[in-house]
Design a protein around this motif. Structure first.
Motif, short mmCIF file in Angstrom:
data_model
loop_
_atom_site.label_atom_id
_atom_site.label_comp_id
_atom_site.label_asym_id
_atom_site.label_seq_id
_atom_site.Cartn_x
_atom_site.Cartn_y
_atom_site.Cartn_z
N ILE A 497 0.96 -1.05 0.04
CA ILE A 497 -0.07 -0.04 -0.02
C ILE A 497 0.86 1.20 -0.02
CG2 ILE A 497 -1.90 1.14 1.23
CD1 ILE A 497 -2.43 -1.31 2.81
N ASN A 568 -2.25 0.05 -6.49
CA ASN A 568 -3.19 1.14 -6.92
C ASN A 568 -2.82 2.07 -5.90
OD1 ASN A 568 -5.18 0.22 -9.06
ND2 ASN A 568 -4.82 -1.37 -7.69
N LEU A 570 -2.63 5.35 -3.07
CA LEU A 570 -3.92 6.10 -2.51
C LEU A 570 -3.26 7.66 -2.69
CD1 LEU A 570 -4.10 3.75 0.47
CD2 LEU A 570 -5.74 4.22 -1.63
N GLN A 576 -4.37 7.71 5.10
CA GLN A 576 -5.25 6.77 4.54
C GLN A 576 -4.42 5.64 4.16
OE1 GLN A 576 -8.36 7.06 3.99
NE2 GLN A 576 -8.19 4.90 3.46
N ASN A 580 -5.72 1.74 5.77
CA ASN A 580 -6.12 0.60 5.02
C ASN A 580 -5.43 -0.49 5.72
OD1 ASN A 580 -6.96 2.55 2.92
ND2 ASN A 580 -6.77 0.81 1.51
N LYS A 585 -7.20 -3.84 4.77
CA LYS A 585 -7.93 -3.43 3.44
C LYS A 585 -6.63 -3.09 2.31
CE LYS A 585 -11.18 -0.36 1.34
NZ LYS A 585 -12.01 0.80 1.40
N THR A 587 -4.84 -2.62 -1.58
CA THR A 587 -5.48 -1.71 -2.55
C THR A 587 -5.41 -2.49 -3.68
OG1 THR A 587 -3.18 -0.94 -2.69
CG2 THR A 587 -4.57 0.30 -1.28
N CYS A 588 -5.20 -3.62 -4.01
CA CYS A 588 -5.09 -4.16 -5.33
C CYS A 588 -6.68 -4.37 -5.78
CB CYS A 588 -4.55 -5.78 -5.04
SG CYS A 588 -5.34 -6.68 -3.80
N GLN A 589 -6.87 -4.67 -7.12
CA GLN A 589 -7.99 -5.02 -7.60
C GLN A 589 -8.35 -6.29 -8.24
OE1 GLN A 589 -7.62 -1.14 -10.01
NE2 GLN A 589 -9.90 -1.28 -9.76
N ALA A 601 -12.41 -3.71 -5.88
CA ALA A 601 -11.33 -3.56 -4.95
C ALA A 601 -11.15 -5.24 -4.28
CB ALA A 601 -11.57 -2.72 -3.89
#
Length: 946
Positions: A497, A568, A570, A576, A580, A585, A587-589, A601
Motif C-alpha cells: 500500500i 493502486n 492512494l 489513509q 488501509n 484493506k 489496494t489491489c483490484q 477492489a
C-alpha cells in the motif's frame, strides 16, 4: 552525603547530591543512587554509578575556594558538551495503563459463573487519533461448538462456529448505552425501543468510516488482546470525542444467554438461560456467537444478534482526549503551511498547541500537496507562506528564503502478517533494498497456473521468496511459520500500500534502493542468488530507473491485464495508507469484472489470512501501533526506526553546502553513514522553507513565531502526545540543527534577504542595480551585487559600488548601477562592508548585539567567510560546514569536540567564576557547598586514586 560518578567517554567527574542547591542541574532522586534519566546517543553515553562516600576531610579557605572553582568548572563543562537530540529533549509524562474489573467468567462445562476478569487499556488520557492496546484476562476461552480453541473470528461471522468472542467499541460519553457505541448493532438506533427492534438501515452503524473497533478471540488461558484506533471529533463527528467531550472504550464479552426471548412465553429476554448458546446442543441457535437471527416473520424485523445479553457483560473504561488541530478551526489563520505528508503527525500536534494560550497562532496546513508542487508554488510566491520539504529545491533561489530544520523521522515499511496455520501475528521482519525493489517493481508473479513472461520463474509472493526466507528465519521455539501465498485472501494482497502522486517519501525510498549495490544490479537485470529477476517491464529503456518521485505501474501483462491491478497508490495522504493497513484493506483490484463492468477492489482480509505491507512515515506507524520492518543499512545491520537509530543516522549525515540541508549519502562508500551499524537507512530530516524577504510585518512575525515555538526545547521539541509537543516517531533537533533553526528565526524576523546555504541572489537584469540592498538588524550590509553585462556602446561595464554599512540594525543602501558597456562582461561588484553592531541582535531581543563582519575585497568572498556559509549571515551552525559532499557534519563527540568547549568554558569560568568561587568559599553558602563536596576533593587530591 552520597557522591556520584559521571562517565563520559573516559572523562570522569565526581558530583554530589548538593548539585540541587546550585541551580537544579540534573537533580538526583534522594537515596536512589542514580540519575532519573539515562541518556544515550551515537556520540555520547552517560552512565551514573554510586560510589562510597569518602571520610570527612577539613579544607582551608583556599582549598575550599579551589574546590568550588573546580567543581563549578566541571559542572559547566559537562553541561556544555552534552549535545541536543534524542537523549536531551525533555520528556512529557509517559502514558500509564488503566486496569478495571471485568465480568464474571462463564464456565460452559459446569454452567456456572466464576471469578471476575480484568481489562487493561494501554492509555486512557490525553489521547489523539491513535491506536490503544486493549487486553483482558480471566475471560471464557473462545471455542467452536465441539469445545476446541478458535484462533480467529470475523466481525458478523455467520458460521456460528466461534463461541464466546469479545467485541471492543469506542463509545460516546463515560457511561454509554449500546446506542452510543460506533459499529454496534444498535448504534444511533432508537433507544426507546431497546434491543428488540429492526436492524438500522445500511451505513447507520458505521456512518463515517468502517468499524474502528474489533471482535477478537480469547485464548485457552483466558487472555486476549486487540489494537483499537480511537477517533477524535475530526475523524468522527458522530462520536464527537474531544478535549471537552470524554468518551469510553467498551469491552463486551458474549457469554451467550437467550437474547431473543425464544425460550420465554412472553418473548422477554432471559440472559441466564444458556440452552441456546451452542448449536451442538440447541440444534439450531448459536447465541454465544457473532451469528444473527430473524426476530419474526414481519417484513421490518430483519436480523438481530445476541448483543442484548452480551451487553450485560460489558466493561467500560472512560477515555479523555487532548486538544487537536480541529479545535483551532475557529481561530484566525495567521500562517499557511503546505507540503510534506511525512510531517503530518508532527505538524497537526504542533498546531493543536500553537492555537492555544494567551498568544494563539492560527496555522492552516495542507499536507497532501506533493513536495515538488509545494516547493514550486512557494518559489513562485503564490503558494503557502511556508513550504515543508525533505529535499532541497533544485531550481535556483528566485526569492530569498532559508531552510529551517524541524525534526527527523523515518520512512517505514509497516506490515501485518499472520501465521495462518499456527495462529498469531508475526512481529519481527527484516527487509533488504532488493526485497523492497521486488515489491515495488511488480516482480512477484502473483499468479498460479498462468505463466506471465515479465515475471516468469519468479516466486508467487514475498513469503515464498528464498531471499526473504533466508533473512527471516523464525525461532523454532515460537512454533510460527510464514504463510503460504495461497493462504492469503487474494494473491496480490501483499502488494504494498503506497502513497500516490509525486512525493519526497518515494524519492528517498527509491534513492535508498538505487544506492544499494545488490538492488542496483537487480534493477539492471542481474538475478538474485536464487534466480529471481526484476520484472522486465522495469528494465531500460522501458523504465527510467530509480530514483523516482512517484510509484507508477509499468506492467500491464498477464491474463486480462492481470499485473496492472496489483498496485493502486492512494491519493488521500499517509493517514489513509495507515488506515488501509489498520483495516486489513489491500489496494489491489480483482482482474475479473463485476456486473457493472468494473474491477472491484480486493476484499478486506480476514484475520488469520493477513499478509499486508504499507510504506508510510514512522510517525503514522507508531501512532497506529504498527509493526515496522527492520531494514538493512550499508553496514549490513538490520535496524528499526527508533530514536537511537534516527540519531545515529543524523550524526552521519553530511551538510549540503549549497543549501545547508542534510540527507543520507546513499551509494557512497567510506562515509560515516556507510560505516554506521546503528543508523536507520531511511531517516529523513524535515525542513521548512521560510521567506527572508517580501513578507508583511504581521506575516513575518507569524512565520518567525511558528519556527521559534516548534523548535523550542520546552514546547515543540518536547516529546509527548500533548498539544504542541513532538509526536512519537519523530526525533528532536540536534544542537547544530537547533542553532540553524534559531538563525532562520532571526532572518525571517529581520526579512534581511538571506538566501539558502552559500547561494547568492540572482544576478540583476542588464542595466540593473550593481549592488544588493544592505540587510537589517544583526547582519548590517550584505554583499554588493555584480556589475551587469555591458550594453552595445563598446566600453566595459564598471564595478558595482559597495553597499553601505547598516547602522544600529538599519538597512544598508543599495549599490550603484553598472554603467553602460560594450558587450564585455562587467566586473564583479565589491562586497558590502560590515554592518555595525545592530541593537536587535540575532534573535531580535532588546539589548542583544551582533558582531561586525569583516568586509571582503572587491569581487572576492569576504576573508572571514567559511565554506558553506550563508551570505550575509554572521553566525550559525552552517558557517563552518564542510564543503566537500559526503563530509559528515561536525556534531559528534571526539577528543577535539569534547575538549574545545571545555577549554572555552574554562577560560570564562576562570575570568568570571574564579573570584566568585573564592568569595563563596568564605560565605555560609560557600561553606555548605565546600563541605558537601569534601569527598570529591579527597579523591581528586594528589596521591589519591580515582
Amino acid at each position: 552525603m552520597a557522591s556520584y560518578t559521571l562517565a563520559i567517554h573516559g572523562v570522569h567527574v565526581r558530583l554530589a547530591e548538593w548539585w540541587r542547591t546550585i541551580g537544579g542541574i540534573w537533580p538526583l532522586a534522594p537515596g536512589s543512587g542514580r540519575f532519573p534519566v539515562y541518556a544515550r546517543s551515537a556520540s555520547l553515553e552517560v552512565h551514573v554509578m554510586r560510589v562510597r562516600p569518602p571520610g570527612s576531610r577539613a579544607l582551608g579557605r583556599w582549598g575550599k575556594g579551589l574546590l568550588a572553582l573546580g567543581t563549578a568548572w566541571a559542572v559547566v563543562g559537562v553541561s556544555a558538551i552534552l549535545p541536543l537530540g534524542a537523549g536531551t529533549v525533555s520528556q512529557a509524562s509517559a502514558a500509564t495503563p488503566t486496569s478495571v474489573e471485568g465480568p464474571a467468567v462463564w464456565n460452559p462445562a459446569t454452567g456456572t459463573y466464576g471469578p471476575k476478569g480484568k481489562v487493561t487499556v494501554s492509555s486512557t488520557s490525553n489521547l489523539t487519533n491513535e491506536v490503544v492496546h486493549v487486553s483482558w484476562e480471566g475471560f471464557t476461552p473462545t471455542v467452536d461448538p465441539q469445545g476446541r480453541p478458535v484462533k480467529f473470528v470475523k466481525l458478523g461471522s455467520t458460521s456460528g462456529n466461534e463461541l464466546y468472542s469479545v467485541r471492543i467499541y469506542q463509545c460516546r460519553g463515560k457511561n454509554p448505552t449500546v446506542f452510543d457505541c460506533y459499529g454496534s448493532t444498535k448504534f444511533d438506533a432508537d433507544p426507546s425501543k431497546g434491543f428488540l427492534q429492526p436492524a438500522p438501515p445500511p451505513g447507520t452503524i458505521t456512518p463515517e468510516f468502517p468499524f474502528n473497533g474489533g471482535v477478537r478471540v480469547t485464548g485457552p488461558d483466558g487472555r486476549g488482546e486487540a489494537d483499537i484506533e480511537v477517533w477524535t471529533s475530526q475523524e468522527s463527528q458522530r462520536l464527537g470525542c474531544d478535549a471537552t467531550h470524554p468518551c469510553s472504550i467498551v469491552v463486551e464479552a458474549n457469554y451467550g444467554g437467550d437474547s431473543l426471548g425464544w425460550s420465554t412465553e412472553d418473548f422477554s429476554l432471559n440472559c441466564k438461560d444458556h440452552s441456546l448458546d451452542n448449536p451442538a446442543i440447541s440444534g439450531y441457535f448459536a447465541l454465544a456467537s457473532e451469528q444473527a437471527f430473524n426476530l419474526s416473520a414481519a417484513a421490518d424485523d430483519r436480523w438481530n444478534p445476541g448483543e442484548a445479553c452480551a451487553w450485560e457483560n460489558r466493561t467500560v473504561i472512560p477515555i479523555t482526549f487532548a486538544p487537536t488541530a480541529s479545535d483551532c478551526e475557529s481561530s484566525a489563520i495567521d500562517l499557511e503551511v503546505g507540503g510534506l505528508a511525512m510531517a503530518n503527525r508532527a505538524v497537526q500536534q504542533w498546531r493543536s498547541g500553537l492555537c492555544q494560550g494567551e498568544k494563539p497562532l492560527g496555522v492552516s496546513y495542507v499536507p497532501n500537496t506533493g513536495e515538488p508542487q509545494a516547493r514550486a508554488a512557494f518559489r513562485s510566491g503564490k503558494g503557502p507562506d511556508i513550504a515543508l520539504t525533505a529535499l532541497p529545491e533544485g531550481e535556483p533561489a528566485n526569492r530569498p528564503y532559508v531552510y529551517a530544520p524541524l525534526a527527523t523521522t523515518g520512512i517505514s515499511v509497516a506490515y501485518v502478517v499472520d501465521d495462518f496455520k499456527n495462529s498469531g501475528q508475526i512481529k519481527q521482519l527484516n527487509l533488504t533494498p532488493r526485497l523492497v525493489a521486488k515489491m515495488l517493481t511488480q516482480s512477484y508473479a502473483m499468479a498460479i497456473g498462468s505463466t506471465i513472461d515479465s515475471v516468469a520463474g519468479n516466486p508467487v509472493c514475498i513469503f515464498e521468496d528464498k531471499e526473504f526466507l533466508a533473512i527471516n528465519q523464525l525461532d523454532p521455539a515460537s512454533d510460527q511459520r510464514w504463510p503460504a501465498c495461497t493462504e492469503q485472501s487474494w494473491l496480490a494482497d501483499s502488494a504494498p500500500i503506497v502513497l500516490g502522486g509525486t512525493t519526497d517519501l518515494i524519492y528517498q525510498l527509491t534513492s535508498w534502493i538505487a544506492g544499494d549495490p545488490e538492488a542496483a544490479r537487480f534493477l539492471q537485470g542481474e538475478p538474485d542468488p536464487y534466480g529471481a529477476h526484476v520484472n522486465t517491464a522495469y528494465l531500460r529503456p522501458k523504465f527510467q530507473g530509480y530514483p523516482v518521485d512517484a510509484i507508477r505501474v509499468q506492467d500491464y501483462s498477464g491474463p486480462g491485464g492481470w499485473k496492472q491491478y496489483e498496485i493502486n497508490p492512494l491519493n488521500n495522504g499517509l493517514a489513509q495508507v495507515a488506515r488501509n493497513l489498520l483495516l486489513n484493506k489491500p489496494t489491489c483490484q480483482l482482474p475479473t469484472l463485476d456486473p457493472d463492468g468494473k474491477h472491484p477492489a480486493c476484499p478486506i482480509v480476514d484475520p488469520g489470512r493477513r499478509g499486508l505491507f504499507a510504506i508510510l512515515d514512522s510517525g503514522q506507524a507508531k501512532a497506529y501501533g504498527m509493526p515496522e520492518a527492520a531494514l538493512r543499512n550499508p553496514a549490513g545491520q538490520f535496524v528499526k526506526p527508533t530514536l537511537e537509530s534516527l540519531q545515529a543516522a543524523v550524526s552521519a549525515m553530511p551538510v549540503d553546502p549549497a543549501t545547508g540541508t542534510q540527507k543520507l549519502p546513499y551509494g557512497q562508500a567510506g562515509t560515516e553513514f556507510a560505516k554506521s551499524a546503528n543508523a536507520y537507512p531511511l531517516s529523513v530530516v524535515q525542513y521548512a522553507m521560510v521567506p527572508t524577504g517580501g513578507l508583511s510585518t504581521e506575516k513575518a512575525k507569524a512565520a518567525s513565531d511558528f519556527l521559534r515555538r516548534v523548535t523550542d526545547l520546552g514546547e515543540g521539541q518536547r516529546y509527548g502526545s500533548g498539544p504542541g509537543h513532538l509526536a512519537s516517531g519523530f526525533l528532536g533537533l540536534t544542537q547544530d540543527q537547533r542553532s540553524q533553526a534559531q538563525s532562520a528565526v532571526a532572518h525571517v524576523t529581520a526579512q534581511d534577504g538571506t538566501y539558502p546555504g552559500n547561494q547568492t541572489a540572482p544576478k540583476p537584469p542588464e542595466g540593473g542595480n550593481g549592488g544588493q540592498s544592505g540587510g537589517t538588524g544583526d547582519n548590517g550590509g550584505t554583499t554588493g551585487g555584480s556589475g551587469t553585462a555591458g550594453g552595445s556602446s563598446g566600453s566595459t561595464g564598471s564595478t558595482g559600488s559597495t553597499g553601505s554599512t547598516g547602522t544600529d540594525g538599519g538597512t544598508g543602501s543599495s549599490g550603484g548601477t553598472g554603467s553602460t558597456g560594450s558587450g564585455s562582461t562587467g566586473s564583479s561588484g565589491s562586497l558590502g562592508s560590515s554592518g555595525s553592531l545592530g541593537t536587535g541582535g540575532s534573535d531580535g531581543l532588546t539589548g542583544g548585539t551582533a558582531p561586525a563582519a569583516a568586509a571582503g575585497a572587491a569581487g572576492a568572498p569576504a576573508a572571514a567567510a567559511k565554506p558553506g556559509a550563508t551570505p550575509g549571515a554572521t553566525s550559525g551552525p552552517l558557517a563552518a560546514a564542510p564543503v566537500a559532499a559526503g563530509t559528515p557534519i561536525a556534531d559528534r563527540s571526539g577528543g577535539a569536540r569534547l575538549l574545545l568547549p571545555i577549554a572555552l568554558i574554562a577560560g570564562a569560568v576562570l575570568l568570571a567564576g574564579g573570584p566568585l568561587a573564592l568569595v563563596l568559599a568564605g560565605t555560609p553558602a560557600g561553606a555548605r557547598i565546600a563541605a558537601g563536596a569534601s569527598g570529591v576533593w579527597a579523591r581528586l587530591r594528589p596521591g589519591r586514586g580515582a
